[in-house]
Design a protein around this motif. Structure first.
Motif, PDB file in Angstrom:
ATOM      1  N   GLU A   1       0.879  -1.175   0.000  1.00 14.31           N
ATOM      2  CA  GLU A   1       0.000   0.000   0.000  1.00 14.31           C
ATOM      3  C   GLU A   1       0.912   1.220   0.000  1.00 14.31           C
ATOM      4  OE1 GLU A   1      -1.976   1.194   3.495  1.00 14.31           O
ATOM      5  OE2 GLU A   1      -0.701   0.083   4.852  1.00 14.31           O
TER       6      GLU A   1
ATOM      7  N   THR B   1       0.098   4.290   1.766  1.00 12.38           N
ATOM      8  CA  THR B   1      -0.140   5.246   2.857  1.00 12.38           C
ATOM      9  C   THR B   1       1.057   5.395   3.817  1.00 12.38           C
ATOM     10  OG1 THR B   1      -2.422   4.556   2.619  1.00 12.38           O
ATOM     11  CG2 THR B   1      -1.941   6.017   4.449  1.00 12.38           C
TER      12      THR B   1
ATOM     13  N   ARG C   1       0.594  -7.661  -3.049  1.00 16.01           N
ATOM     14  CA  ARG C   1       0.141  -8.309  -1.808  1.00 16.01           C
ATOM     15  C   ARG C   1       0.112  -9.819  -2.038  1.00 16.01           C
ATOM     16  NH1 ARG C   1      -4.762  -4.441   0.616  1.00 16.01           N
ATOM     17  NH2 ARG C   1      -3.621  -2.510   0.245  1.00 16.01           N
TER      18      ARG C   1
ATOM     19  N   GLU D   1      -1.619 -12.189  -1.261  1.00 14.60           N
ATOM     20  CA  GLU D   1      -2.861 -12.823  -0.809  1.00 14.60           C
ATOM     21  C   GLU D   1      -3.332 -13.850  -1.823  1.00 14.60           C
ATOM     22  OE1 GLU D   1      -6.602 -10.486  -0.767  1.00 14.60           O
ATOM     23  OE2 GLU D   1      -5.313  -8.752  -1.101  1.00 14.60           O
TER      24      GLU D   1
ATOM     25  N   LEU E   1      -5.817  -9.593  -6.579  1.00 11.60           N
ATOM     26  CA  LEU E   1      -4.647 -10.188  -7.211  1.00 11.60           C
ATOM     27  C   LEU E   1      -3.416  -9.921  -6.344  1.00 11.60           C
ATOM     28  CD1 LEU E   1      -5.340  -9.081 -10.889  1.00 11.60           C
ATOM     29  CD2 LEU E   1      -5.687 -11.350  -9.893  1.00 11.60           C
TER      30      LEU E   1
ATOM     31  N   PHE F   1      -1.333  -5.166  -8.447  1.00 13.53           N
ATOM     32  CA  PHE F   1      -2.453  -4.361  -8.956  1.00 13.53           C
ATOM     33  C   PHE F   1      -2.091  -2.879  -8.891  1.00 13.53           C
ATOM     34  CE2 PHE F   1      -3.999  -2.933  -4.748  1.00 13.53           C
ATOM     35  CZ  PHE F   1      -3.382  -3.850  -3.921  1.00 13.53           C
TER      36      PHE F   1
ATOM     37  N   GLN G   1      -3.418   1.011  -7.758  1.00 13.72           N
ATOM     38  CA  GLN G   1      -4.346   1.582  -6.773  1.00 13.72           C
ATOM     39  C   GLN G   1      -4.272   3.100  -6.807  1.00 13.72           C
ATOM     40  OE1 GLN G   1      -3.510   1.835  -2.534  1.00 13.72           O
ATOM     41  NE2 GLN G   1      -5.102   0.327  -2.138  1.00 13.72           N
TER      42      GLN G   1
ATOM     43  N   ASP H   1      -5.255  11.600  -0.910  1.00 17.98           N
ATOM     44  CA  ASP H   1      -5.044  11.881   0.516  1.00 17.98           C
ATOM     45  C   ASP H   1      -4.905  13.379   0.776  1.00 17.98           C
ATOM     46  OD1 ASP H   1      -4.443   9.192   2.147  1.00 17.98           O
ATOM     47  OD2 ASP H   1      -3.671   8.954   0.117  1.00 17.98           O
TER      48      ASP H   1
ATOM     49  N   ARG I   1     -12.822  -1.321   8.646  1.00 22.13           N
ATOM     50  CA  ARG I   1     -11.574  -1.411   7.882  1.00 22.13           C
ATOM     51  C   ARG I   1     -10.556  -2.356   8.526  1.00 22.13           C
ATOM     52  NH1 ARG I   1     -10.692  -0.678   3.722  1.00 22.13           N
ATOM     53  NH2 ARG I   1      -9.064   0.861   3.463  1.00 22.13           N
TER      54      ARG I   1
ATOM     55  N   TYR J   1      -4.503   1.456  11.242  1.00 23.02           N
ATOM     56  CA  TYR J   1      -4.138   2.837  11.562  1.00 23.02           C
ATOM     57  C   TYR J   1      -5.292   3.839  11.508  1.00 23.02           C
ATOM     58  CZ  TYR J   1      -3.246   2.638   6.432  1.00 23.02           C
ATOM     59  OH  TYR J   1      -3.328   2.431   5.081  1.00 23.02           O
ATOM     60  N   TYR J   2      -6.493   3.413  11.155  1.00 28.59           N
ATOM     61  CA  TYR J   2      -7.592   4.384  11.041  1.00 28.59           C
ATOM     62  C   TYR J   2      -8.083   4.858  12.403  1.00 28.59           C
ATOM     63  CZ  TYR J   2      -7.622   3.215   6.133  1.00 28.59           C
ATOM     64  OH  TYR J   2      -7.258   3.034   4.829  1.00 28.59           O
TER      65      TYR J   2
ATOM     66  N   VAL K   1     -14.548  -1.829  -3.852  1.00 29.49           N
ATOM     67  CA  VAL K   1     -13.906  -1.140  -4.980  1.00 29.49           C
ATOM     68  C   VAL K   1     -12.890  -0.118  -4.443  1.00 29.49           C
ATOM     69  CG1 VAL K   1     -14.327   0.367  -6.964  1.00 29.49           C
ATOM     70  CG2 VAL K   1     -15.964  -1.424  -6.390  1.00 29.49           C
TER      71      VAL K   1
ATOM     72  N   GLY L   1      -7.807   9.844   3.682  1.00 29.16           N
ATOM     73  CA  GLY L   1      -7.763   9.522   2.250  1.00 29.16           C
ATOM     74  C   GLY L   1      -8.275   8.124   1.975  1.00 29.16           C
TER      75      GLY L   1
ATOM     76  N   GLY M   1      -8.633   0.171  -6.079  1.00 25.99           N
ATOM     77  CA  GLY M   1      -7.875  -0.722  -6.953  1.00 25.99           C
ATOM     78  C   GLY M   1      -8.463  -0.770  -8.355  1.00 25.99           C
TER      79      GLY M   1
HETATM   80  P1  HAM Z   1      -7.210  -1.212   1.291  1.00 30.38           P
HETATM   81  O1  HAM Z   1      -8.620  -1.328   1.751  1.00 30.38           O
HETATM   82  O2  HAM Z   1      -6.250  -2.240   1.739  1.00 30.38           O
HETATM   83  O3  HAM Z   1      -6.717   0.226   1.751  1.00 30.38           O
HETATM   84  O4  HAM Z   1      -7.195  -1.139  -0.290  1.00 30.38           O
HETATM   85  C1  HAM Z   1      -7.987  -0.187  -0.977  1.00 30.38           C
HETATM   86  C2  HAM Z   1      -8.484  -0.777  -2.271  1.00 30.38           C
HETATM   87  O5  HAM Z   1      -7.399  -1.344  -3.010  1.00 30.38           O
HETATM   88  C3  HAM Z   1      -9.459  -1.941  -2.099  1.00 30.38           C
HETATM   89  O6  HAM Z   1     -10.759  -1.474  -1.881  1.00 30.38           O
HETATM   90  C4  HAM Z   1      -9.298  -2.638  -3.448  1.00 30.38           C
HETATM   91  O7  HAM Z   1     -10.016  -1.957  -4.463  1.00 30.38           O
HETATM   92  C5  HAM Z   1      -7.845  -2.461  -3.739  1.00 30.38           C
HETATM   93  N1  HAM Z   1      -7.106  -3.681  -3.358  1.00 30.38           N
HETATM   94  C6  HAM Z   1      -6.646  -4.030  -2.159  1.00 30.38           C
HETATM   95  N2  HAM Z   1      -6.033  -5.230  -2.188  1.00 30.38           N
HETATM   96  C7  HAM Z   1      -6.114  -5.655  -3.480  1.00 30.38           C
HETATM   97  C8  HAM Z   1      -5.662  -6.803  -4.201  1.00 30.38           C
HETATM   98  N3  HAM Z   1      -4.987  -7.772  -3.601  1.00 30.38           N
HETATM   99  N4  HAM Z   1      -5.952  -6.884  -5.516  1.00 30.38           N
HETATM  100  C9  HAM Z   1      -6.616  -5.900  -6.145  1.00 30.38           C
HETATM  101  N5  HAM Z   1      -7.054  -4.797  -5.528  1.00 30.38           N
HETATM  102  C10 HAM Z   1      -6.814  -4.661  -4.227  1.00 30.38           C
HETATM  103  C11 HAM Z   1      -5.457   0.713   1.545  1.00 30.38           C
HETATM  104  O8  HAM Z   1      -4.623   0.189   0.847  1.00 30.38           O
HETATM  105  C12 HAM Z   1      -5.212   2.064   2.196  1.00 30.38           C
HETATM  106  N6  HAM Z   1      -3.769   2.345   2.145  1.00 30.38           N
HETATM  107  C13 HAM Z   1      -6.008   3.124   1.455  1.00 30.38           C
HETATM  108  C14 HAM Z   1      -5.830   4.491   2.015  1.00 30.38           C
HETATM  109  C15 HAM Z   1      -5.271   5.564   1.376  1.00 30.38           C
HETATM  110  N7  HAM Z   1      -6.218   4.889   3.211  1.00 30.38           N
HETATM  111  C16 HAM Z   1      -5.906   6.160   3.358  1.00 30.38           C
HETATM  112  N8  HAM Z   1      -5.318   6.568   2.257  1.00 30.38           N
END
Ligand code: HAM
Length: 427
Positions: A78, A80, A108, A110, A117, A120, A122, A126, A268, A272-273, A288, A310, A314
């Motif tokens: 990520e 952030t 990731r 996963e 996936l 990806f 993203q 923010d 979530r 950290y939120y 999404v 923020g 993805g």
């Molecule tokens: P997150 O919920 O882990 O948040 O990811 C945000 C979005 O990234 C998800 O809703 C999804 O659309 C996409 N995403 C996450 N993991 C995958 C994956 N393995 N494959 C495809 N798409 C994926 C964050 O990452 C936080 N850092 C967001 C954030 C920004 N919060 C504050 N600022």
């Protein structure tokens, strides 16, 4: 030996590359029109940047390795924490407001599944250094502005907004101990994705009685319209309740309230939120987008105290949604060219190359057939290549290169003109 792409990664052949570019171009355009500036960070970071406060789930999903100097390195899952590190290092020197966006490639480890996936893209939006709920509203507005831009309606997708401090106060009120809080949040985050019994087992393991679990479930299941009133039953969160009301008012005034609803199930997975949290959800799909306020992260990664908020969106679920709902622009189906030049005369090959060169120099996307096939075949190629218009060179007088006979047909209409008439018609 035969090689295949790594599990959970994608090969972008030109056809899928067009979709990726459409999504990313639209992210950029919408970010800029909402006043965000672009930045980026390295793909590789110190492993501990992500383990410090992203939470259990993300720590388990890291691609990491030890470099030759024995340092633990991670491929970013990520952006952030990198944003917090970057802003934290220079916060006083940065012009305000810090409204930043980025489109990182993330990793990731996963289990690959529909919408998830291992590699990806993203979109990140923010705002740092702004404590007021107006900053959260601005991020949510920008998210909705994007949804509208790609023609996803409130019937297709809704932003479910929760409030972490309220849920945490509610959990305390109903008997969850402080040290069990992170685990309780994890259980609540998983609740919509797992069977009811599995959720109950997770909560029972935290020492909660059936009655306490029932109280918690009743609170979480409250409908959106009653959410704000319900907050009055929780002690010590008046300020948060006011913020939620203000958020609603701002988004209503800006004309996008159709896209939002309150939903305390949203807590979530990332640890950290600290405030408002939200996810953009479409029926039957993984989220999404997701985000919220994270006021402590800058300090956690060694920076000053500064409010931040923020979200990330993805490209994977979004691509599936746009495709299945028929919302992709028609011109993504084929490549596109402004002009295809057809060599249609006896001795027109050289004149064709000259014209192609002139058109490209003027900035037009222009191409021609390598094979000197019959006109019918070249027309077919022009069509397959998505040319908006076709120029046939039927006659060339090499001593007087202006005397070309050219036909253009953009909309099926044909006209003949000289090369200079044609070039001046392009403006
Ligand atoms: P997150 O919920 O882990 O948040 O990811 C945000 C979005 O990234 C998800 O809703 C999804 O659309 C996409 N995403 C996450 N993991 C995958 C994956 N393995 N494959 C495809 N798409 C994926 C964050 O990452 C936080 N850092 C967001 C954030 C920004 N919060 C504050 N600022």
């Amino acid at each position: 030996m035969k090689f295949q792409a790594i599990k959970g990664t994608r090969d972008f052949y030109p056809e899928t590359m067009r979709l990726r570019n459409y999504i990313i171009d639209t992210w950029r355009r919408v970010s800029l029109r909402n006043g965000f500036e672009e930045y980026d960070a390295p793909i590789l970071e110190n492993l501990s940047l992500f383990t410090v406060k992203s939470g259990e789930e993300i720590a388990e999903q890291l691609f990491s390795f030890t470099d030759r100097g024995g340092r633990n390195i991670a491929m970013r899952p990520e952006l952030t924490p990198s944003l917090a590190r970057m802003v934290g290092a220079k916060i006083n020197a940065l012009p305000r407001p810090i409204k930043w966006f980025a489109v990182p490639r993330l990793f990731r480890a996963e289990r690959p599944q529909r919408g998830r996936l291992r590699e990806f893209f993203q979109w990140n939006i923010d705002i740092v250094g702004e404590e007021s709920i107006q900053a959260d509203a601005e991020c949510i507005y920008t998210l909705i502005d994007f949804l509208r831009e790609v023609k996803l309606t409130p019937a297709d997708i809704q932003i479910h907004i929760g409030l972490r401090p309220a849920v945490s106060a509610m959990l305390t009120q109903y008997g969850v101990a402080e040290e069990a809080m992170d685990k309780a949040f994890l259980a609540l985050d998983k609740k919509p994705k797992i069977p009811a019994e599995a959720f109950e087992t997770m909560m029972t393991d935290l020492g909660l009685s059936a009655e306490q679990i029932q109280n918690i479930t009743t609170f979480m299941d409250c409908p959106s319209e009653q959410a704000i009133q319900q907050l009055a039953s929780i002690e010590g969160i008046d300020e948060h309740a006011e913020n939620l009301q203000r958020l609603w008012d701002i988004l209503t005034t800006m004309g996008v309230a159709d896209y939002i609803r309150f939903d305390f199930h949203i807590v979530r997975g990332l640890a950290y939120y600290t405030g408002v949290v939200y996810e953009a959800l479409a029926a039957g799909e993984r989220a999404v987008a997701g985000g919220g306020r994270y006021d402590n992260l800058l300090q956690l990664v060694g920076g000053p105290a500064a409010g931040a908020t923020g979200f990330g969106m993805g490209d994977v679920v979004l691509g599936i949604l746009l495709d299945e709902k028929g919302k992709l622009p028609a011109d993504l189906q084929s490549p596109s060219l402004d002009i295809f030049v057809i060599d249609a005369g006896e001795n027109t090959a050289e004149a064709m190359l000259t014209l192609v060169g002139t058109l490209r120099e003027r900035g037009l996307a222009c191409d021609y057939s390598f094979k000197r096939a019959g006109v019918g075949k070249q027309l077919k190629e022009a069509n397959r290549r998505g040319a908006r218009s076709v120029v046939l060179i039927e006659q060339a007088d090499l001593d007087a290169p202006d005397s070309l006979s050219i036909k253009t047909f953009a909309t099926g209409s044909q006209t003949s003109m000289t090369q200079s008439e044609f070039l001046s018609s392009l403006g």
